[in-house]
Design a protein around this motif. Structure first.
Motif, PDB file in Angstrom:
ATOM      1  N   GLU A 298       0.832  -1.197   0.000  1.00 29.64           N
ATOM      2  CA  GLU A 298       0.000   0.000   0.000  1.00 29.64           C
ATOM      3  C   GLU A 298       0.871   1.254   0.000  1.00 29.64           C
ATOM      4  OE1 GLU A 298      -1.134   0.543   4.618  1.00 29.64           O
ATOM      5  OE2 GLU A 298      -1.979  -1.219   3.625  1.00 29.64           O
ATOM      6  N   THR A 412       2.952  -4.713   3.273  1.00 36.29           N
ATOM      7  CA  THR A 412       1.667  -5.395   3.365  1.00 36.29           C
ATOM      8  C   THR A 412       0.578  -4.578   2.678  1.00 36.29           C
ATOM      9  OG1 THR A 412       1.190  -4.323   5.474  1.00 36.29           O
ATOM     10  CG2 THR A 412       2.261  -6.494   5.552  1.00 36.29           C
ATOM     11  N   THR A 414      -3.082  -3.615   3.863  1.00 35.35           N
ATOM     12  CA  THR A 414      -4.041  -3.672   4.963  1.00 35.35           C
ATOM     13  C   THR A 414      -5.422  -3.250   4.480  1.00 35.35           C
ATOM     14  OG1 THR A 414      -3.689  -1.389   5.673  1.00 35.35           O
ATOM     15  CG2 THR A 414      -2.188  -3.064   6.564  1.00 35.35           C
ATOM     16  N   ARG A 415      -6.408  -3.569   5.293  1.00 36.86           N
ATOM     17  CA  ARG A 415      -7.764  -3.121   4.976  1.00 36.86           C
ATOM     18  C   ARG A 415      -7.824  -1.595   4.910  1.00 36.86           C
ATOM     19  NH1 ARG A 415     -11.949  -6.766   5.426  1.00 36.86           N
ATOM     20  NH2 ARG A 415     -11.402  -8.842   6.219  1.00 36.86           N
ATOM     21  N   ALA A 474       2.307  -9.097   0.010  1.00 30.14           N
ATOM     22  CA  ALA A 474       1.486  -9.714   1.054  1.00 30.14           C
ATOM     23  C   ALA A 474       1.994 -11.097   1.428  1.00 30.14           C
ATOM     24  CB  ALA A 474       0.037  -9.794   0.597  1.00 30.14           C
ATOM     25  N   HIS A 479      -3.696 -10.994  -0.035  1.00 32.62           N
ATOM     26  CA  HIS A 479      -4.746 -10.983   0.967  1.00 32.62           C
ATOM     27  C   HIS A 479      -4.345 -10.004   2.051  1.00 32.62           C
ATOM     28  CE1 HIS A 479      -1.960 -13.259   3.425  1.00 32.62           C
ATOM     29  NE2 HIS A 479      -1.951 -14.255   2.554  1.00 32.62           N
ATOM     30  N   PHE A 480      -5.285  -9.726   2.924  1.00 32.47           N
ATOM     31  CA  PHE A 480      -4.998  -8.861   4.067  1.00 32.47           C
ATOM     32  C   PHE A 480      -4.260  -9.666   5.134  1.00 32.47           C
ATOM     33  CE2 PHE A 480      -8.973  -6.878   2.336  1.00 32.47           C
ATOM     34  CZ  PHE A 480      -8.351  -5.730   1.853  1.00 32.47           C
ATOM     35  N   ILE A 486      -8.561 -10.293  -1.124  1.00 33.42           N
ATOM     36  CA  ILE A 486      -8.702  -9.026  -1.840  1.00 33.42           C
ATOM     37  C   ILE A 486      -9.369  -9.376  -3.171  1.00 33.42           C
ATOM     38  CG2 ILE A 486      -7.475  -7.120  -2.939  1.00 33.42           C
ATOM     39  CD1 ILE A 486      -5.285  -7.477  -0.826  1.00 33.42           C
TER      40      ILE A 486
END
Length: 541
Positions: A298, A412, A414-415, A474, A479-480, A486
């Motif tokens: 991100e 990573t 993240t949401r 990730a 994925h989170f 995702i």
């Protein structure tokens, strides 16, 4: 001296009730000057854009950018750019912003050494915005720029303002409001031509230019085209060849492999290179869109200290100083946080740390987006750079390889990062469609570059989610951290929720939330990552 003109009927979209101020910019003589640039150079522009598409097709097929074998002699031989004008020898703090009247005044009065007036990433190219921007810059050059707000507050430019540098649009953007021989002119030639026609001689007479920032270049040939355009304009306006000076934004991944070559193509007018870091991150994503092993985490985790950005910055410093040019640092996008002293102090500390990194690395100056950050950045550069610049810092210790420039960074998704990308892309696009190209979001001044990062990351994460793992940020699967997937269902829900919130708010672009959401959905679901958000958005203005 009279400017040679070509006969040109007023184009239909510029004909009509423009009002006297705008009509004084879009005169038949000025439009004929722009038409002359179009007829002489648009064919070469299209050839170079086709070369971009061919390069990208090779990258999509698996190739990777590299240093050019055919220009090795340029990189290895000794040469320097032409002497730099006195007005640009101290650029320790530059402020950037749109060409809106009050913002131009505030930027010129900010205490920065340079103001970059931006017709590109910080401006929505409506005809009104463009022509009003040229009115404002013409008045600034003439020393008559003033503004009175609806509340009665009066603004005027103080003595000794910042040096004006203008950024026209990139080669890829058309100007649909002005057609010549049935074809739209390039936005770059429209912006450059109108500004040069109305202001170049006055600026040259005062040893203040004209000076330009050149965006989105990908190759030395594109720089050479700008050199030819400027020489043509200089001769047409009766100015000495070479008096127009240029700083090039290195904000595309292909350009990072041609810094020497770009300076060489512009060597009689190049002043420096700039780390256009936000667009550079976007270009990394776009250029390597087909390479699953090059995904980035991100955007909040992709800082200038990560290896591939550190390598890019240090190579730029080394290249510029070897060639006698300035190495400009990147943008601090923070804006003051009112009502929360602790949060504001933390934001300013981030700015200080970023500027300290730049000046210690050898940069000659830096960028800020808000007048309140000028004294913060200047204090750092004043302490660590007592001379006007530090071109003597040659960084001979730097050894940057192709692999370093291409290496992705760990991190990573993240949401919160996913959600922020959706929100920023939506809110910026909606505001852009509503005529505002510079938008405060979560205490950052966002322009097109950060929206491009956000929507490009969303496309990559979603389209690579069902492909074989290959070293993603990730940890091998997209994925989170809690292992939730995702996927497009999440994207569609998140986009709809943010569009609903925006449409019911008083935030910029609220009225265009639905249209912006539809555009982002279309771009994100598309099989291919679109080259630029602003191209399809422009068709909806």
């Amino acid at each position: 001296m009279a400017v040679p003109q070509e006969r040109l009927a007023p184009p239909p979209m510029l004909d009509g009730p423009l009002g006297p101020a705008r009509a004084a910019i879009a005169t038949p003589e000025a439009l004929a000057f722009v038409a002359g640039l179009h007829r002489r150079f648009d064919g070469e522009r299209h050839r170079l854009l086709a070369a971009r598409r061919a390069r990208q097709a090779r990258y999509d097929a698996g190739a990777l950018p590299d240093f050019r074998a055919d220009t090795r002699e340029i990189r290895e031989s000794e040469w320097t750019v032409a002497p730099i004008p006195a007005a640009l020898r101290d650029r320790r703090v530059e402020i950037t912003g749109p060409v809106e009247r009050k913002m131009v005044i505030n930027a010129l009065n900010s205490g920065a050494k340079v103001f970059m007036a931006d017709f590109e990433d910080a401006s929505t190219p409506t005809l009104a915005n463009l022509l009003d921007g040229h009115v404002n810059l013409r008045d600034a050059v003439a020393g008559t720029l003033e503004y009175t707000s609806p509340e009665g507050r009066h603004y005027r430019v103080h003595p000794d303002p910042a040096v004006l540098v203008v950024r026209p649009r990139g080669w890829h953007l058309p100007e649909k409001h002005f057609a010549v021989d049935g074809e739209p002119v390039a936005g770059a030639l429209f912006d450059f031509g109108l500004f040069a026609f109305h202001n170049a001689r006055a600026l040259h007479a005062r040893d203040r230019g004209p000076y330009f920032y050149l965006p989105k270049l990908e190759a030395m040939e594109e720089a050479a085209l700008w050199d030819a355009v400027m020489e043509h304009a200089e001769r047409a306006l009766g100015l000495p060849v070479g008096c127009m000076k240029a700083t090039v934004l290195i904000e595309t991944l292909p350009a990072a492999f041609q810094m020497d070559e770009i300076l060489h193509a512009l060597r009689r007018r190049a002043v420096g290179l700039n780390c256009g870091r936000w667009d550079y991150i976007f270009s990394y994503l776009k250029t390597l869109r087909g390479h699953r092993d090059r995904l980035l985490p991100e955007r909040g985790q992709v800082q200038m200290t990560v290896p591939f950005l550190k390598a890019y910055s240090e190579l730029l410093i080394q290249t510029c100083h070897r060639r006698g040019a300035f190495a400009m640092g990147g943008m601090a996008a923070q804006i003051p946080i009112k009502g929360d002293e602790a949060a504001n102090a933390a934001a300013l500390e981030k700015v200080r740390a970023d500027k300290l990194r730049e000046v210690r690395a050898g940069h000659d100056g830096t960028w800020v987006a808000h007048p309140a950050l000028v004294p913060v950045a200047r204090a750092v550069f004043d302490e660590y750079m007592p001379e006007p610049n530090q071109r003597d810092v040659l960084r001979e210790d730097v050894r940057v390889t192709r692999e370093q420039l291409l290496a992705p960074c760990a991190g990573t998704i993240t949401r919160a990062g996913f959600d922020n990308n959706v929100e920023v892309a939506l809110r910026y696009t909606a505001a852009w469609l509503d005529g505002l190209g510079c938008v405060p979001i979560h205490h950052l001044m966002e322009d097109a570059a950060t929206a491009e990062i956000a929507r490009a990351q969303l496309w990559q994460w979603l389209h690579h989610a069902d492909q074989p793992a290959g070293g993603t940020p990730a940890g091998g699967e997209l994925h989170f951290p809690d292992h939730a997937p995702i996927d497009f269902a999440l994207f569609d829900r998140t986009l709809a929720a943010h569009a609903h919130r925006l449409s019911g708010s008083d935030l910029p672009g609220a009225a265009r939330a639905g249209q912006a959401a539809a555009l982002l959905s279309e771009l994100t679901h598309a099989d291919q990552l679109g080259d630029f958000l602003t191209l399809p958005a422009y068709a909806r203005l």
